[in-house]
Design a protein around this motif. Structure first.
Motif, PDB file in Angstrom:
ATOM      1  N   VAL A  43      -6.806   7.771 -18.984  1.00 11.05           N
ATOM      2  CA  VAL A  43      -6.001   8.727 -18.327  1.00 11.05           C
ATOM      3  C   VAL A  43      -5.232   7.926 -17.222  1.00 11.05           C
ATOM      4  O   VAL A  43      -5.479   7.026 -16.666  1.00 11.05           O
ATOM      5  N   GLY A  44      -3.776   8.126 -17.421  1.00  9.18           N
ATOM      6  CA  GLY A  44      -2.982   7.658 -16.503  1.00  9.18           C
ATOM      7  C   GLY A  44      -2.415   8.635 -15.469  1.00  9.18           C
ATOM      8  O   GLY A  44      -1.859   9.686 -15.807  1.00  9.18           O
ATOM      9  N   LEU A  45      -2.669   8.642 -14.242  1.00  9.30           N
ATOM     10  CA  LEU A  45      -2.300   9.706 -13.267  1.00  9.30           C
ATOM     11  C   LEU A  45      -1.047   9.203 -12.381  1.00  9.30           C
ATOM     12  O   LEU A  45      -1.189   7.962 -11.750  1.00  9.30           O
ATOM     13  N   ALA A  56       3.415   5.936  -7.493  1.00  2.00           N
ATOM     14  CA  ALA A  56       1.968   5.389  -7.729  1.00  2.00           C
ATOM     15  C   ALA A  56       1.415   5.592  -9.179  1.00  2.00           C
ATOM     16  O   ALA A  56       2.044   6.589  -9.837  1.00  2.00           O
ATOM     17  N   TYR A  57       0.619   4.781  -9.649  1.00  2.00           N
ATOM     18  CA  TYR A  57       0.093   4.981 -10.992  1.00  2.00           C
ATOM     19  C   TYR A  57      -1.450   4.656 -10.570  1.00  2.00           C
ATOM     20  O   TYR A  57      -1.846   3.512 -10.400  1.00  2.00           O
ATOM     21  N   ASN A 170      -0.662  -1.519  -8.152  1.00  2.00           N
ATOM     22  CA  ASN A 170      -0.943  -0.941  -9.379  1.00  2.00           C
ATOM     23  C   ASN A 170       0.267  -0.862 -10.480  1.00  2.00           C
ATOM     24  O   ASN A 170       0.261  -0.264 -11.508  1.00  2.00           O
ATOM     25  N   LYS A 171       1.771  -1.153  -9.972  1.00  2.00           N
ATOM     26  CA  LYS A 171       2.586  -1.465 -10.745  1.00  2.00           C
ATOM     27  C   LYS A 171       2.462  -2.434 -11.835  1.00  2.00           C
ATOM     28  O   LYS A 171       2.939  -1.753 -13.190  1.00  2.00           O
ATOM     29  N   SER A 172       2.028  -3.279 -11.898  1.00  2.00           N
ATOM     30  CA  SER A 172       1.853  -4.209 -12.942  1.00  2.00           C
ATOM     31  C   SER A 172       0.851  -3.574 -14.074  1.00  2.00           C
ATOM     32  O   SER A 172       1.036  -3.856 -15.375  1.00  2.00           O
ATOM     33  N   LEU A 173      -0.089  -2.773 -13.566  1.00  2.00           N
ATOM     34  CA  LEU A 173      -1.029  -1.956 -14.213  1.00  2.00           C
ATOM     35  C   LEU A 173      -0.361  -1.205 -15.370  1.00  2.00           C
ATOM     36  O   LEU A 173      -0.479  -0.884 -16.398  1.00  2.00           O
ATOM     37  N   GLY A 178       2.401   0.119 -20.769  1.00  2.00           N
ATOM     38  CA  GLY A 178       3.236   0.494 -21.323  1.00  2.00           C
ATOM     39  C   GLY A 178       3.818   1.871 -20.882  1.00  2.00           C
ATOM     40  O   GLY A 178       4.634   2.687 -21.645  1.00  2.00           O
ATOM     41  N   VAL A 179       3.505   2.413 -19.523  1.00  2.00           N
ATOM     42  CA  VAL A 179       4.146   3.592 -19.183  1.00  2.00           C
ATOM     43  C   VAL A 179       5.045   3.314 -18.215  1.00  2.00           C
ATOM     44  O   VAL A 179       5.382   2.306 -17.454  1.00  2.00           O
ATOM     45  N   THR A 180       6.215   4.182 -17.956  1.00  2.00           N
ATOM     46  CA  THR A 180       7.085   4.171 -17.208  1.00  2.00           C
ATOM     47  C   THR A 180       6.752   5.402 -15.901  1.00  2.00           C
ATOM     48  O   THR A 180       6.556   6.515 -16.203  1.00  2.00           O
ATOM     49  N   ILE A 181       6.844   4.817 -14.817  1.00  2.00           N
ATOM     50  CA  ILE A 181       6.295   5.253 -13.488  1.00  2.00           C
ATOM     51  C   ILE A 181       7.242   6.699 -13.131  1.00  2.00           C
ATOM     52  O   ILE A 181       8.433   6.116 -13.004  1.00  2.00           O
TER      53      ILE A 181
END
Length: 230
Positions: A43-45, A56-57, A170-173, A178-181
């Motif tokens: 899950v990406g929140l 935030a990610y 967490n930006k590097s994560l 492969g997700v865009t915040i």
């Protein structure tokens, strides 16, 4: 210890996963850790725009029991997070994830706890809501709850500063996943898929007897452990 996953559980999870790929929850993305294992989802929140969590990610693992949906799943953050309703080990503690049993200690109503009519969608909606609206009456992380209360009542900057540090960390994560915040409300409400391809659900025969295996996870905890921490 491993056990074969009941077909009813497998079908239920396959259907819910497919539905979430078609119509995602705002601020959340889900994908499978392994295309052959529907008992563990990633899950990406994302942090809601126009809040202290904007940009935030946070990444978590959603694990399902063999008797799902009769027992609740467990969600555990694997990225650093600082929140009143998340234990230091990353496990989320909210009413909807608690077993549907009577518990006088917590003060929770049975209707607030898990029941088989709930779905992954309702869990994700609750987690997304929890992020910016924590319950500090029964915190899993007391230090985070105290810090949040000081910020909320006296505008103490320590809580916000802690969140800002995590956002940068967490930006590097997010990049590696492969997700865009999302930074705007329009982006926040738009489904953002990970780079990895999701399985083609149309090719899955839900009537087949799949040989998936389940392994116990350290994500689960007893009520005794939970309230000792609270």
């Amino acid at each position: 210890m491993s056990s074969e996953v009941p077909l009813m559980t497998l079908k239920s999870l396959q259907k819910e996963f497919k539905d979430l790929q078609k119509d995602s929850v705002e601020g959340c993305v889900v994908w499978l850790t392994d295309d052959s294992n529907f008992l563990e989802w990633q899950v990406g929140l994302f942090g809601p725009p126009e809040t202290i969590f904007q940009g935030a990610y946070f990444k978590a693992i959603l694990t399902f029991p063999l008797d799902y949906p009769f027992s609740p799943p467990c969600i555990k953050f694997i990225s650093d997070i600082w929140h009143p309703n998340v234990y230091p080990n990353g496990t989320v503690c909210i009413s909807i994830l608690h077993p549907p049993t009577a518990d006088e200690v917590s003060g929770e109503l049975p209707s607030e706890r898990w029941n088989p009519t709930r779905t992954v969608r309702t869990v994700l909606i609750s987690i997304a809501s929890m992020l910016n609206s924590p319950n500090i009456n029964s915190p899993a992380n007391v230090d985070a709850a105290v810090m949040y209360r000081k910020w909320n009542t006296n505008n103490d900057p320590a809580y916000v500063d802690r969140i800002k540090d995590l956002i940068e960390k967490n930006k590097s994560l997010a990049e590696s996943d492969g997700v865009t915040i999302p930074l705007t409300l329009a982006e926040y409400t738009t489904h953002t898929k990970p780079v990895e391809d999701t399985p083609d659900m149309g090719d899955l025969n839900l009537d087949s007897d799949y040989d998936y295996n389940y392994s116990d996870s350290d994500c689960y905890y007893s009520d005794e452990e939970e309230y000792e921490d609270d």
